[in-house]
Design a protein around this motif. Sequence first.
Motif, PDB file in Angstrom:
ATOM      1  N   GLY A 124      -0.043   6.806  -3.000  1.00  0.00           N
ATOM      2  CA  GLY A 124      -1.203   6.271  -3.725  1.00  0.00           C
ATOM      3  C   GLY A 124      -2.427   6.295  -2.822  1.00  0.00           C
ATOM      4  N   TRP A 125      -2.217   5.972  -1.567  1.00  0.00           N
ATOM      5  CA  TRP A 125      -3.290   5.949  -0.584  1.00  0.00           C
ATOM      6  C   TRP A 125      -3.868   7.356  -0.374  1.00  0.00           C
ATOM      7  CZ3 TRP A 125      -6.301   2.357   0.838  1.00  0.00           C
ATOM      8  CH2 TRP A 125      -6.936   2.358   2.058  1.00  0.00           C
TER       9      TRP A 125
ATOM     10  N   ALA B 236      -9.904  11.376  -5.054  1.00  0.00           N
ATOM     11  CA  ALA B 236     -10.510  10.621  -6.165  1.00  0.00           C
ATOM     12  C   ALA B 236     -11.990  10.381  -5.875  1.00  0.00           C
ATOM     13  CB  ALA B 236      -9.775   9.301  -6.374  1.00  0.00           C
ATOM     14  N   LEU B 237     -12.282  10.051  -4.627  1.00  0.00           N
ATOM     15  CA  LEU B 237     -13.670   9.821  -4.219  1.00  0.00           C
ATOM     16  C   LEU B 237     -14.472  11.129  -4.325  1.00  0.00           C
ATOM     17  CD1 LEU B 237     -15.003   7.228  -2.983  1.00  0.00           C
ATOM     18  CD2 LEU B 237     -14.859   8.396  -0.780  1.00  0.00           C
ATOM     19  N   GLU B 238     -13.851  12.224  -3.895  1.00  0.00           N
ATOM     20  CA  GLU B 238     -14.514  13.534  -3.971  1.00  0.00           C
ATOM     21  C   GLU B 238     -14.780  13.918  -5.429  1.00  0.00           C
ATOM     22  OE1 GLU B 238     -12.448  15.390   0.059  1.00  0.00           O
ATOM     23  OE2 GLU B 238     -11.815  16.086  -1.914  1.00  0.00           O
TER      24      GLU B 238
ATOM     25  N   ARG C 253       0.866  -1.180   0.000  1.00  0.00           N
ATOM     26  CA  ARG C 253       0.000   0.000   0.000  1.00  0.00           C
ATOM     27  C   ARG C 253       0.904   1.232   0.000  1.00  0.00           C
ATOM     28  NH1 ARG C 253      -4.161  -0.520   4.671  1.00  0.00           N
ATOM     29  NH2 ARG C 253      -5.341  -1.983   3.427  1.00  0.00           N
TER      30      ARG C 253
ATOM     31  N   ILE D 269      -5.054  15.832  -7.258  1.00  0.00           N
ATOM     32  CA  ILE D 269      -4.627  14.504  -7.720  1.00  0.00           C
ATOM     33  C   ILE D 269      -3.371  14.636  -8.581  1.00  0.00           C
ATOM     34  CG2 ILE D 269      -5.293  12.498  -9.133  1.00  0.00           C
ATOM     35  CD1 ILE D 269      -8.216  13.043  -8.195  1.00  0.00           C
TER      36      ILE D 269
ATOM     37  N   THR E 261      -4.244   9.673  -2.513  1.00  0.00           N
ATOM     38  CA  THR E 261      -5.090  10.149  -3.620  1.00  0.00           C
ATOM     39  C   THR E 261      -6.508   9.573  -3.554  1.00  0.00           C
ATOM     40  OG1 THR E 261      -4.300   8.392  -5.032  1.00  0.00           O
ATOM     41  CG2 THR E 261      -3.180  10.496  -5.252  1.00  0.00           C
ATOM     42  N   CYS E 262      -6.724   8.585  -2.658  1.00  0.00           N
ATOM     43  CA  CYS E 262      -8.049   7.949  -2.578  1.00  0.00           C
ATOM     44  C   CYS E 262      -9.144   8.968  -2.253  1.00  0.00           C
ATOM     45  CB  CYS E 262      -8.058   6.853  -1.523  1.00  0.00           C
ATOM     46  SG  CYS E 262      -7.216   5.388  -2.090  1.00  0.00           S
ATOM     47  N   LEU E 263      -8.891   9.817  -1.261  1.00  0.00           N
ATOM     48  CA  LEU E 263      -9.920  10.762  -0.819  1.00  0.00           C
ATOM     49  C   LEU E 263     -10.284  11.762  -1.923  1.00  0.00           C
ATOM     50  CD1 LEU E 263     -11.724  11.429   1.573  1.00  0.00           C
ATOM     51  CD2 LEU E 263      -9.975  13.014   2.368  1.00  0.00           C
TER      52      LEU E 263
ATOM     53  N   TRP F 279       0.342  12.837  -8.603  1.00  0.00           N
ATOM     54  CA  TRP F 279       0.451  11.862  -9.688  1.00  0.00           C
ATOM     55  C   TRP F 279       1.925  11.551  -9.993  1.00  0.00           C
ATOM     56  CZ3 TRP F 279      -3.596   9.165 -11.258  1.00  0.00           C
ATOM     57  CH2 TRP F 279      -3.456   8.350 -12.370  1.00  0.00           C
TER      58      TRP F 279
END
Lengths: 201, 167
Positions: free
Chosen positions: A43-44, A50-52, A39, A98, A46-48, A102
């Motif tokens: 990368g972890w 990406a969800l937004e 993990r 993001i 960017t999850c939030l 990246w």
Amino acid sequence: MSMDLDELKSAWQALEQRVSADVKLNRELLTELKLRKARNAIGWLTCLPALELVLALLIASATGRFLFTHFFEAKFAIAGVVLHAAVVLYIAMTIRQIALLWGADMSGPVTAIQRALTAYGAARMRATKWVLILSPLLWGPLLIVVAKGWLGLDVYRLFGVVWVAVNVGIGIAMVPLLIWVSRRFRKALKALDDVKSFARE
Amino acid sequence: MTANALHARFVELLDRHRRIVSGVTGMYCRNAEDRRDLAQEISAQLWSAFPRYDSQASFSTWMYRIALNVAISYVRKAALRAKYTAPVNQSADDVADPREDAAERDDRVRALRRFIASLDELNRALLLLYLEEHSYRSIAEVLGISETNVATKIGRLKQRLLDTTGR
């Protein structure tokens, strides 16, 4: 006590010998690492956003549809345009967040990675600041759009034009207060300046 | 390479370079519990990045970069948490274990601790690499700055130390 940097080296060796006992990497940890799904820390992160982004795109498609349906009814179209523009602005800020992360990974040079991480932190703070400042202004258009789009209700007729105007007025009056509150976010921008100046000098 | 072989190779390299982990944790954390937490976090990140490690590159440079990036992020997060939980003017990395301070009989180590506490996270990284006797080129590679910049900053650290300790 006075000392120079070279004397510091022997002090460091003494300190390091002592602290090395605390961080012996035990067999259990290493076995657990083997089982753990890799993990990546960045990368972890960017999850939030990406969800937004997904959520904001869904909202933008709904406001876009509303705008298309009520384009020739000025009282709804104005509220729709304001709300749609705010959501599009939010999408742009989320994409920027993001983009900042990246391709970055923790094995990159320290100043480059810290610059990316602090720029990301500052961008998130900026987005929060704008959400905070714009939310009282958007409350009126949001109510108009949601009531009409979802429930088929006309807020102008339901509460009266004066009520709508008062809400917009309160929203505008709150902006200076929220700008003052958002000054707290300046610290995040200072951290970014610190990293930049370390790499530059 | 099979998963078992990859893990075995990782453990072997980690063991050979474990001083990097202890050095970084010693530089960024004052109490033993934080050092252990940070060591675990560093190990986890090293393991997650290991499949992408290019064996042509220096393992110690790769490891230092990850360990320092993780440590700086860890300290910043801890400082943010401490801002809301610790007394005013006390950040998490400044919180020393009182038993450790009592046991610290060596004046020079105490002075070193004070000096480290006065530095920001990036200058701590620079100091660590200098104290571990890395070349300017190697320091520049880990930090991502020029060798000239490394030399200038080490000069400033020396001056700052002299000013701090009053020599």
